[in-house]
Design a protein around this motif. Structure first.
Motif, PDB file in Angstrom:
ATOM      1  N   ASN A   1       3.251  13.581   2.028  1.00 38.07           N
ATOM      2  CA  ASN A   1       4.199  14.555   2.559  1.00 38.07           C
ATOM      3  C   ASN A   1       5.617  14.317   2.065  1.00 38.07           C
ATOM      4  O   ASN A   1       6.349  15.265   1.773  1.00 38.07           O
ATOM      5  CB  ASN A   1       4.149  14.551   4.087  1.00 38.07           C
ATOM      6  N   LEU A   2       6.019  13.058   1.969  1.00 37.70           N
ATOM      7  CA  LEU A   2       7.359  12.748   1.486  1.00 37.70           C
ATOM      8  C   LEU A   2       7.511  13.176   0.026  1.00 37.70           C
ATOM      9  O   LEU A   2       8.497  13.827  -0.352  1.00 37.70           O
ATOM     10  CB  LEU A   2       7.639  11.257   1.631  1.00 37.70           C
ATOM     11  N   ALA A   3       6.543  12.825  -0.804  1.00 34.52           N
ATOM     12  CA  ALA A   3       6.609  13.200  -2.211  1.00 34.52           C
ATOM     13  C   ALA A   3       6.587  14.719  -2.381  1.00 34.52           C
ATOM     14  O   ALA A   3       7.320  15.270  -3.221  1.00 34.52           O
ATOM     15  CB  ALA A   3       5.447  12.568  -2.970  1.00 34.52           C
ATOM     16  N   SER A   4       5.771  15.403  -1.589  1.00 31.52           N
ATOM     17  CA  SER A   4       5.707  16.862  -1.666  1.00 31.52           C
ATOM     18  C   SER A   4       7.037  17.499  -1.282  1.00 31.52           C
ATOM     19  O   SER A   4       7.478  18.473  -1.898  1.00 31.52           O
ATOM     20  CB  SER A   4       4.592  17.395  -0.763  1.00 31.52           C
ATOM     21  N   GLU A   5       7.678  16.941  -0.264  1.00 29.96           N
ATOM     22  CA  GLU A   5       8.967  17.483   0.166  1.00 29.96           C
ATOM     23  C   GLU A   5      10.024  17.301  -0.922  1.00 29.96           C
ATOM     24  O   GLU A   5      10.801  18.216  -1.213  1.00 29.96           O
ATOM     25  CB  GLU A   5       9.414  16.809   1.461  1.00 29.96           C
TER      26      GLU A   5
ATOM     27  N   GLU B   1       4.391   5.751  -5.254  1.00 29.70           N
ATOM     28  CA  GLU B   1       4.510   5.798  -6.705  1.00 29.70           C
ATOM     29  C   GLU B   1       3.541   6.827  -7.290  1.00 29.70           C
ATOM     30  O   GLU B   1       3.909   7.635  -8.149  1.00 29.70           O
ATOM     31  CB  GLU B   1       4.239   4.411  -7.290  1.00 29.70           C
ATOM     32  N   GLU B   2       2.316   6.824  -6.819  1.00 31.36           N
ATOM     33  CA  GLU B   2       1.316   7.776  -7.294  1.00 31.36           C
ATOM     34  C   GLU B   2       1.738   9.219  -7.004  1.00 31.36           C
ATOM     35  O   GLU B   2       1.677  10.098  -7.875  1.00 31.36           O
ATOM     36  CB  GLU B   2      -0.032   7.503  -6.630  1.00 31.36           C
TER      37      GLU B   2
ATOM     38  N   TYR C   1       0.830  -1.201   0.000  1.00 32.35           N
ATOM     39  CA  TYR C   1       0.000   0.000   0.000  1.00 32.35           C
ATOM     40  C   TYR C   1       0.869   1.257   0.000  1.00 32.35           C
ATOM     41  O   TYR C   1       0.639   2.189  -0.790  1.00 32.35           O
ATOM     42  CB  TYR C   1      -0.926   0.003   1.211  1.00 32.35           C
ATOM     43  N   LEU C   2       1.883   1.296   0.871  1.00 34.03           N
ATOM     44  CA  LEU C   2       2.756   2.468   0.957  1.00 34.03           C
ATOM     45  C   LEU C   2       3.499   2.691  -0.358  1.00 34.03           C
ATOM     46  O   LEU C   2       3.558   3.823  -0.855  1.00 34.03           O
ATOM     47  CB  LEU C   2       3.762   2.282   2.092  1.00 34.03           C
ATOM     48  N   VAL C   3       4.069   1.634  -0.912  1.00 30.78           N
ATOM     49  CA  VAL C   3       4.830   1.773  -2.153  1.00 30.78           C
ATOM     50  C   VAL C   3       3.919   2.237  -3.293  1.00 30.78           C
ATOM     51  O   VAL C   3       4.303   3.084  -4.113  1.00 30.78           O
ATOM     52  CB  VAL C   3       5.532   0.448  -2.503  1.00 30.78           C
TER      53      VAL C   3
ATOM     54  N   GLU D   1       9.738  10.236 -12.485  1.00 27.75           N
ATOM     55  CA  GLU D   1       9.521   8.905 -13.031  1.00 27.75           C
ATOM     56  C   GLU D   1       9.847   7.915 -11.914  1.00 27.75           C
ATOM     57  O   GLU D   1      10.783   8.133 -11.134  1.00 27.75           O
ATOM     58  CB  GLU D   1      10.415   8.653 -14.241  1.00 27.75           C
ATOM     59  N   VAL D   2       9.094   6.830 -11.839  1.00 30.46           N
ATOM     60  CA  VAL D   2       9.239   5.922 -10.695  1.00 30.46           C
ATOM     61  C   VAL D   2       9.283   4.464 -11.146  1.00 30.46           C
ATOM     62  O   VAL D   2       8.505   4.046 -12.007  1.00 30.46           O
ATOM     63  CB  VAL D   2       8.075   6.105  -9.700  1.00 30.46           C
ATOM     64  N   VAL D   3      10.203   3.720 -10.542  1.00 31.08           N
ATOM     65  CA  VAL D   3      10.210   2.264 -10.644  1.00 31.08           C
ATOM     66  C   VAL D   3      10.274   1.733  -9.218  1.00 31.08           C
ATOM     67  O   VAL D   3      10.700   2.440  -8.299  1.00 31.08           O
ATOM     68  CB  VAL D   3      11.409   1.737 -11.464  1.00 31.08           C
ATOM     69  N   THR D   4       9.841   0.518  -9.006  1.00 30.51           N
ATOM     70  CA  THR D   4       9.915  -0.091  -7.678  1.00 30.51           C
ATOM     71  C   THR D   4      10.831  -1.307  -7.733  1.00 30.51           C
ATOM     72  O   THR D   4      10.869  -2.027  -8.740  1.00 30.51           O
ATOM     73  CB  THR D   4       8.531  -0.522  -7.168  1.00 30.51           C
ATOM     74  N   ILE D   5      11.564  -1.521  -6.648  1.00 20.98           N
ATOM     75  CA  ILE D   5      12.461  -2.670  -6.563  1.00 20.98           C
ATOM     76  C   ILE D   5      12.286  -3.348  -5.213  1.00 20.98           C
ATOM     77  O   ILE D   5      11.939  -2.716  -4.213  1.00 20.98           O
ATOM     78  CB  ILE D   5      13.932  -2.267  -6.761  1.00 20.98           C
TER      79      ILE D   5
END
Length: 247
Positions: A231-235, A103-104, A97-99, A112-116
Motif C-alpha cells: 500500500n505504501l509503494a502504491s501510494e 524494496e520489491e 522482511y519489511l525493508v 530505484e531503491v537503496v537501503t541504509i
C-alpha cells in the motif's frame, strides 16, 4: 521488574499515541504529480521491535486505578511473554522482511531503491540527519505497534502493525509525505491514518487460539507487513487513494 515497568509505560504511551493526541508527527498526503522528480529512494531500516506485543483495548482493570492497571499489565505481560516464546522459533526479523518487501514493491512502482541503516538508538523516532546518498529522497519509518491486538476483551486478536512513515526530499529537506499506516485492529486509530485492514484467516477469537496456531499467526504478521509495503509503494507511485479512519 524493570522490564515490566517499561512495558507498562509503553502500553500507556501506545494508547495515547494511537488516539491521535498531541505529540504525533504531522501528516501530509503525497502529491505524485508535484514530486515527479523523485525517482531514486533510500529506504531507512527502522528500529527493530523488541517483541511481538499481545494487547487488547478496554481492559476492565484500566478503569480501576493503580491496582487495576497492575492487573491489566500483568495479564498483557504474561500473554506477550508466552506468545513470544512460541514466535521466537521462527527467528524472524520484521525489519529485514519489511525493508525487503518495500524494496520489491517500490521497484515495481518504477523507483530505484537503496537501503541504509538507521542510527537511532531508541524506538519511536525518525533519523535526525540522513547520510549523503545519491538519491532523491529518504523513506524513513518507525513502528508504533507490532503484534496481535484486539478491540476489547471479547474481540478477536488481529495482526496489528502501526508504522509511522515519512518521505523527505534530499535536496530541500522538505517533507513530501507523512502518515501512519495501520493493519489489523483499528480501535481508536488516528483520524486520517491509512487503515489497510487484515486477512480474516489471521484473526484469532481467543488467546488460546493464537498461542496454539504459531505457524498461522506467524503468517499473519508477514501478511500485515506485506500489506503495508504494497500500500505504501502504491501510494507513492500514484496508484491508490488513501483510506481514512474516522474516530
Amino acid at each position: 521488574m524493570i522490564k515490566t515497568h517499561i512495558r507498562t509505560i509503553l502500553v500507556a504511551l501506545f494508547t495515547v499515541v494511537i488516539t491521535g493526541c498531541a505529540g504525533l508527527p504531522q501528516q501530509q498526503a503525497y502529491n505524485h504529480q508535484a514530486n515527479s522528480h523523485i525517482k531514486r529512494i533510500a529506504v531507512v531500516k527502522p528500529y527493530e521491535p523488541e517483541e511481538v506485543q499481545v494487547y487488547y483495548f478496554n481492559h476492565p482493570g484500566l478503569q480501576g486505578g493503580l491496582v487495576g492497571a497492575i492487573i491489566a499489565e500483568t495479564e498483557f505481560s504474561n500473554k506477550t511473554t508466552e506468545y513470544n516464546a512460541v514466535f521466537a522459533r521462527n527467528e524472524f526479523n520484521p525489519v529485514d522482511y519489511l525493508v525487503g518487501r518495500l524494496e520489491e514493491e517500490l521497484k515495481d512502482g518504477d523507483f530505484e531503491v537503496v537501503t541504509i541503516d538507521s542510527n537511532v538508538k531508541e524506538p519511536g523516532v525518525f533519523m535526525t540527519k540522513y547520510p549523503d546518498q545519491d538519491v532523491d529522497a529518504y523513506l524513513d519509518s518507525y513502528f508504533h505497534n507490532y503484534g496481535y491486538f484486539a478491540g476489547s476483551p471479547e474481540a478477536a486478536y488481529k495482526p496489528t502493525i502501526g508504522l509511522q512513515v515519512r518521505l523527505v526530499d534530499k535536496k530541500t529537506e522538505s517533507l513530501l509525505y507523512a502518515n501512519q499506516l495501520i493493519t489489523g485492529e483499528s480501535f481508536a486509530a488516528r483520524e486520517n491514518s491509512r487503515y489497510i485492514g487484515h486477512t480474516e484467516i489471521f484473526s484469532f477469537p481467543y488467546f488460546e487460539d493464537l498461542i496454539s496456531s504459531p505457524n498461522l499467526s506467524f503468517e499473519g504478521i508477514k501478511d500485515a507487513l506485506d500489506r503495508i509495503a504494497e500500500n505504501l509503494a502504491s501510494e507513492l507511485a500514484g496508484r491508490t487513494q488513501t483510506v481514512a479512519v474516522k474516530n
